[in-house]
Write an enzyme that holds these catalytic residues in place. Structure first.
Site, PDB file in Angstrom:
ATOM      1  N   ASP A  42     -16.787 -24.336  21.163  1.00 43.14           N
ATOM      2  CA  ASP A  42     -15.854 -24.848  22.197  1.00 43.14           C
ATOM      3  C   ASP A  42     -14.634 -25.528  21.589  1.00 43.14           C
ATOM      4  O   ASP A  42     -13.798 -26.054  22.305  1.00 43.14           O
ATOM      5  CB  ASP A  42     -16.506 -25.813  23.216  1.00 43.14           C
ATOM      6  CG  ASP A  42     -17.937 -26.109  22.952  1.00 43.14           C
ATOM      7  OD1 ASP A  42     -18.588 -25.144  22.561  1.00 43.14           O
ATOM      8  OD2 ASP A  42     -18.354 -27.264  23.134  1.00 43.14           O
ATOM      9  N   TRP A 172      13.958   4.258  -4.784  1.00 44.61           N
ATOM     10  CA  TRP A 172      13.404   4.892  -5.968  1.00 44.61           C
ATOM     11  C   TRP A 172      13.859   4.116  -7.209  1.00 44.61           C
ATOM     12  O   TRP A 172      15.014   3.720  -7.294  1.00 44.61           O
ATOM     13  CB  TRP A 172      13.853   6.357  -6.043  1.00 44.61           C
ATOM     14  CG  TRP A 172      13.394   7.010  -7.313  1.00 44.61           C
ATOM     15  CD1 TRP A 172      12.141   7.461  -7.597  1.00 44.61           C
ATOM     16  CD2 TRP A 172      14.186   7.234  -8.485  1.00 44.61           C
ATOM     17  NE1 TRP A 172      12.092   7.956  -8.882  1.00 44.61           N
ATOM     18  CE2 TRP A 172      13.343   7.833  -9.450  1.00 44.61           C
ATOM     19  CE3 TRP A 172      15.512   6.982  -8.818  1.00 44.61           C
ATOM     20  CZ2 TRP A 172      13.789   8.203 -10.712  1.00 44.61           C
ATOM     21  CZ3 TRP A 172      15.957   7.348 -10.089  1.00 44.61           C
ATOM     22  CH2 TRP A 172      15.099   7.948 -11.013  1.00 44.61           C
ATOM     23  N   LYS A 446      -3.222  13.315 -11.043  1.00 44.47           N
ATOM     24  CA  LYS A 446      -2.054  12.551 -10.571  1.00 44.47           C
ATOM     25  C   LYS A 446      -1.413  13.376  -9.458  1.00 44.47           C
ATOM     26  O   LYS A 446      -0.893  14.465  -9.714  1.00 44.47           O
ATOM     27  CB  LYS A 446      -1.089  12.357 -11.736  1.00 44.47           C
ATOM     28  CG  LYS A 446       0.234  11.691 -11.364  1.00 44.47           C
ATOM     29  CD  LYS A 446       1.054  11.472 -12.634  1.00 44.47           C
ATOM     30  CE  LYS A 446       2.430  10.910 -12.334  1.00 44.47           C
ATOM     31  NZ  LYS A 446       3.213  10.715 -13.567  1.00 44.47           N
ATOM     32  N   ASP A 448       1.391  13.897  -6.930  1.00 42.27           N
ATOM     33  CA  ASP A 448       2.779  13.449  -6.800  1.00 42.27           C
ATOM     34  C   ASP A 448       3.398  13.957  -5.499  1.00 42.27           C
ATOM     35  O   ASP A 448       2.866  14.876  -4.840  1.00 42.27           O
ATOM     36  CB  ASP A 448       3.566  13.994  -8.008  1.00 42.27           C
ATOM     37  CG  ASP A 448       4.783  13.167  -8.371  1.00 42.27           C
ATOM     38  OD1 ASP A 448       5.204  12.326  -7.555  1.00 42.27           O
ATOM     39  OD2 ASP A 448       5.325  13.383  -9.474  1.00 42.27           O
ATOM     40  N   MET A 449       4.532  13.397  -5.122  1.00 40.45           N
ATOM     41  CA  MET A 449       5.291  13.836  -3.942  1.00 40.45           C
ATOM     42  C   MET A 449       6.738  13.404  -4.164  1.00 40.45           C
ATOM     43  O   MET A 449       7.048  12.222  -4.054  1.00 40.45           O
ATOM     44  CB  MET A 449       4.738  13.167  -2.691  1.00 40.45           C
ATOM     45  CG  MET A 449       5.468  13.582  -1.434  1.00 40.45           C
ATOM     46  SD  MET A 449       5.128  12.494  -0.069  1.00 40.45           S
ATOM     47  CE  MET A 449       5.713  13.490   1.297  1.00 40.45           C
ATOM     48  N   ASN A 450       7.606  14.357  -4.465  1.00 38.77           N
ATOM     49  CA  ASN A 450       8.918  13.979  -4.971  1.00 38.77           C
ATOM     50  C   ASN A 450      10.093  14.101  -4.017  1.00 38.77           C
ATOM     51  O   ASN A 450      11.236  14.160  -4.459  1.00 38.77           O
ATOM     52  CB  ASN A 450       9.208  14.763  -6.251  1.00 38.77           C
ATOM     53  CG  ASN A 450       8.478  14.125  -7.422  1.00 38.77           C
ATOM     54  OD1 ASN A 450       8.692  12.957  -7.716  1.00 38.77           O
ATOM     55  ND2 ASN A 450       7.589  14.863  -8.056  1.00 38.77           N
ATOM     56  N   CYS A 495       1.024   9.125  -6.502  1.00 35.98           N
ATOM     57  CA  CYS A 495       2.368   8.940  -7.039  1.00 35.98           C
ATOM     58  C   CYS A 495       3.323   9.580  -6.051  1.00 35.98           C
ATOM     59  O   CYS A 495       3.015  10.616  -5.463  1.00 35.98           O
ATOM     60  CB  CYS A 495       2.446   9.638  -8.401  1.00 35.98           C
ATOM     61  SG  CYS A 495       4.099   9.754  -9.080  1.00 35.98           S
ATOM     62  N   ASP A 517       8.891   4.847 -11.243  1.00 34.10           N
ATOM     63  CA  ASP A 517       9.393   5.641 -12.368  1.00 34.10           C
ATOM     64  C   ASP A 517      10.185   4.767 -13.322  1.00 34.10           C
ATOM     65  O   ASP A 517      10.544   5.202 -14.412  1.00 34.10           O
ATOM     66  CB  ASP A 517      10.277   6.783 -11.864  1.00 34.10           C
ATOM     67  CG  ASP A 517       9.438   7.966 -11.403  1.00 34.10           C
ATOM     68  OD1 ASP A 517       8.228   7.983 -11.671  1.00 34.10           O
ATOM     69  OD2 ASP A 517       9.995   8.883 -10.775  1.00 34.10           O
TER      70      ASP A 517
HETATM   71  C1  DGJ Z   1       7.755  11.822 -10.593  1.00 32.20           C
HETATM   72  C2  DGJ Z   1       6.713  10.950 -11.226  1.00 32.20           C
HETATM   73  O1  DGJ Z   1       6.853   9.639 -10.782  1.00 32.20           O
HETATM   74  C3  DGJ Z   1       6.819  11.075 -12.742  1.00 32.20           C
HETATM   75  O2  DGJ Z   1       5.918  10.195 -13.366  1.00 32.20           O
HETATM   76  C4  DGJ Z   1       6.543  12.502 -13.109  1.00 32.20           C
HETATM   77  O3  DGJ Z   1       5.211  12.825 -12.791  1.00 32.20           O
HETATM   78  C5  DGJ Z   1       7.508  13.430 -12.392  1.00 32.20           C
HETATM   79  N1  DGJ Z   1       7.533  13.196 -10.988  1.00 32.20           N
HETATM   80  C6  DGJ Z   1       7.149  14.876 -12.649  1.00 32.20           C
HETATM   81  O4  DGJ Z   1       7.924  15.733 -11.953  1.00 32.20           O
END
Ligand code: DGJ
Length: 693
Positions: A42, A172, A446, A448-450, A495, A517
């Site tokens: 309460d 980035w 790893k 990744d996606m850039n 990543c 990076d």
């Molecule tokens: C971006 C990543 O952050 C890097 O470490 C590396 O793996 C490159 N891509 C590779 O294309």
């Protein structure tokens, strides 16, 4: 009992905190309390039932509703906005029933006229002092309902409007900058519209009363367990009510809820501490390590040749790096971008996930075997969501990318995004990556996606086009989750061109995150500090590289030893003296990594404070061992003296601190200012050990 019903509603209790809400006299589900746990049930305040405020704001505007919909004379940020088939866009939800099941509380609400059922889920994490919330919407009628907004939660702060919001901004190469700003009347929005979490903002908030610091002050904090578009709308109303809305971003979002279907949003996780931002972070760190499905073990010291060779990889040159790395004590060798079909540079190959025949005429096995013979595990880079127009996959399936029919397909780094909302795309990726993992002894990936999305269309989908934002992320989770399930010994790293996909959703799949990076030592100090607001050191992959080469190797090692140590430098350029030094630091790191990866982290001096000094300390959970890292970047002389006070030690136990005479109690070390003489670009590491007697 973590959940206690009482006449005023429900009280959710964790070990140290409590959260209460209930039904007010008007039948609205209203917030009551969020703060320190109180001795008696309460003690918690009753449910508020505010009055009207002239004809312009009635009680609905003033009520701290747990999950407000759009209705009544009310203009606050709602959690829910739907459109019914007849065009009605007003949702009147009333309490129906509740269920308690251990640590879960379900509150069922029903629209007073339309066939919309809402279940609010509350999950208490008592030992982690966190509460998790998410809603499920169900269409119980025979016509579709369009959901236009469905947040995960509205978190209410105690009444008052003098709060300060901490959040993170970036881009980035420059992620995780901590911002602190007063919250004033109006709405402060943080978000991602990029189909992924983004480098630009993090789905994280910490709210305090304007004067909390690392060690003291009330902090309410939280995050979203999601890897796609998200939104935080921090609102201070005209009536001094401060709330944090968090959930799926409603920008360009809509979901068609067909008859009989349900829609569940991602969950939001939030907590309260009395002991400042440091305690908030440690609360989250413990949750990540103990509740998200990471491997139990310590992360290995890895080598990755990306910054040394870029795309120029082949069996011989990689073997050369592997040999040097093994001699330094590296335990995991990772081959980055450039190994797959047609990949000579960033203009071709993505999508064709089999070894390039010119670079690896006998496949990956000879290299992996060599790496294994050297006593190291082998890891590989992939970027599954992407495709280059110059690839076999794109030539066969140009319609598999995210696009609008009559618009250009804007490329980023010469690549387009595969529409992972599509089951056929998911199946393709599962099949090819499964083959890769089944045929090769790979224990680390790893992922990744850039790039981020453009022209977010899905022309062949007959449903609501704007579902793509959510269905894409669910597709990523399905592909990744299926592979993780089939290959349980693989460690996964998230990543996205650095820290573009760092969130608790991806940490349900990934063990680690590639933070940035930017691997320069001084830049990393700042970035790592931001990252640590949300994530523990074991999830933070950190390489020693050739960036910011004016820094000593010692400095660069010390920075990277604050996380999960890796090396990304060109080892063929290191002379014997440098290799010897690397060997020495790797040995030291292996001895202290349980403290760093599994212990409590204390940020003693901020690298983001702009003063040129930084210090961070890790303490083992049993408080027997600790390690202190301190850094000075550039400060014009004469620099002010640099002192730190240790944290987290057991007050009565006695400790020695490397570099200081004698054994003292933990209490003493935590109250004596330790002078650390550091020159420009100097660093030091001090081990702290409990001693008997
Ligand atoms: C971006 C990543 O952050 C890097 O470490 C590396 O793996 C490159 N891509 C590779 O294309």
């Amino acid at each position: 009992m973590p959940i206690q019903p009482n006449p005023d509603g429900w009280v959710l209790e964790t070990e140290h905190t409590a959260y209460a809400f209930g039904l007010n006299a008007a039948g609205l589900l209203a917030h009551r309390y969020w703060g320190v746990r109180l001795p008696y049930i309460d003690d918690y305040p009753p449910t508020p039932a505010p009055p009207n405020w002239a004809s312009f704001n009635n009680a609905a505007q003033l009520t701290p509703e747990e999950y407000p919909g759009v209705n009544d004379i009310k203009y606050i940020e709602p959690c829910l906005k739907v459109a019914f088939a007849d065009g009605t866009r007003d949702t009147v939800l009333r309490f129906d029933s509740s269920e308690i099941d251990g640590e879960n509380l379900l509150i069922h609400l029903q629209d007073t006229h339309y066939p919309l059922h809402l279940t609010l889920h509350y999950r208490v994490h008592p030992e982690h002092d966190l509460i998790e919330r998410f809603p499920t919407l169900t269409n119980t009628g025979d016509q579709p309902i369009t959901i236009e907004r469905a947040f995960s939660a509205q978190w209410h702060l105690p009444i008052g409007d003098r709060y300060r919001l901490s959040h993170m901004t970036g881009r980035w190469f420059d992620e995780f900058n901590i911002q602190r700003e007063p919250l004033v009347q109006g709405v402060k929005v943080l978000e991602s519209r990029r189909i992924t979490t983004s480098h630009h903002h993090s789905p994280w908030f910490a709210v305090d009363r304007g004067h909390a610091d690392e060690d003291s002050g009330e902090v309410w904090f939280g995050t979203l367990i999601w890897s796609g578009n998200w939104k935080i709308a921090a609102e201070v109303t005209d009536f001094a009510s401060t709330r944090i809305n968090i959930g799926l971003n409603d920008w360009d979002f809509a979901w068609r809820l067909n008859p009989g279907e349900s829609f569940t949003t991602p969950a939001s996780l939030a907590g309260y501490v009395l002991e400042g931002f440091g305690a908030a972070s440690r609360t989250l760190h413990n949750y990540v390590r103990e509740r998200l499905p990471h491997r139990d073990g310590l992360h290995k010291v890895l080598y990755n040749s990306w910054e040394a060779t870029f795309f120029d990889v082949d069996a011989d040159s990689q073997a050369q790096f592997a040999e040097i790395a093994a001699g330094l004590g590296v335990e995991l060798f990772v081959m980055d971008d450039g190994w797959f079909h047609g990949r000579a540079n960033d203009q071709a190959g993505l999508g064709d996930w089999w070894p390039d025949a010119k670079k690896f005429p006998n496949g990956l096995t000879p290299l992996i075997q060599r790496v294994n013979d050297l006593g190291m595990d082998f890891g590989l880079w992939v970027e599954p969501e992407m495709v280059n127009p110059n690839s076999d996959l794109y030539r066969q399936h140009p319609d598999w990318v995210i696009h609008f029919e009559n618009r250009q397909r804007t490329e980023g780094r010469n690549q387009l995004i595969l529409n992972l909302a599509r089951a056929d795309v998911q199946d393709y990726l599962i099949a090819h990556l499964d083959t890769l993992l089944s045929q090769n002894n790979i224990t680390f990936i790893k992922w990744d996606m850039n790039r981020n999305v453009s022209e977010a269309g899905w022309p062949s989908y007959e449903g609501e086009q704007r579902e793509i934002w959510v269905r894409y992320v669910e597709g990523v989770y399905r592909v990744w989750g299926t592979l993780a399930q089939r290959h349980p010994n693989v460690i996964w790293q998230s990543c996205s061109g650095g820290g573009g996909r760092a969130d608790y959703g991806i940490l349900r799949l990934a063990d680690q995150i590639w933070v940035s990076d930017n691997t320069g030592g001084t830049a990393r100090l700042r970035i790592q500090e931001g990252f640590s607001q949300l994530f523990p050191a074991n999830t933070m992959e950190a390489w020693v590289t050739d960036m910011e080469k004016h820094l000593s190797l010692t400095f660069r090692f010390h920075v990277s030893m604050c996380g999960s140590l890796g090396i990304g430098a060109n080892l063929t350029h290191w002379n014997e003296q440098e290799r010897e030094e690397a060997r020495r630091w790797i040995t030291v790191y292996k001895a202290i990594r349980p403290i760093i990866q599994q212990g409590d982290q204390y940020r003693l001096h901020s690298a983001q404070g702009g003063e040129g000094y930084a210090a961070v300390q890790y303490v083992s959970k049993d408080q027997r061992e600790s390690v202190l890292f301190a850094f000075r970047t550039h400060i014009p002389d004469p620099a002010p003296p640099f002192t730190v006070r240790l944290r987290g030690l057991s007050p009565q136990a006695r400790y020695t601190v490397e570099g200081f005479d004698g054994a003292r109690s933990g209490l003493a070390w935590m109250h004596i200012d330790l002078l650390l003489p550091l020159g420009n670009f100097d660093s030091t590491i001090r081990r702290i050990r409990q001693v008997e007697g």
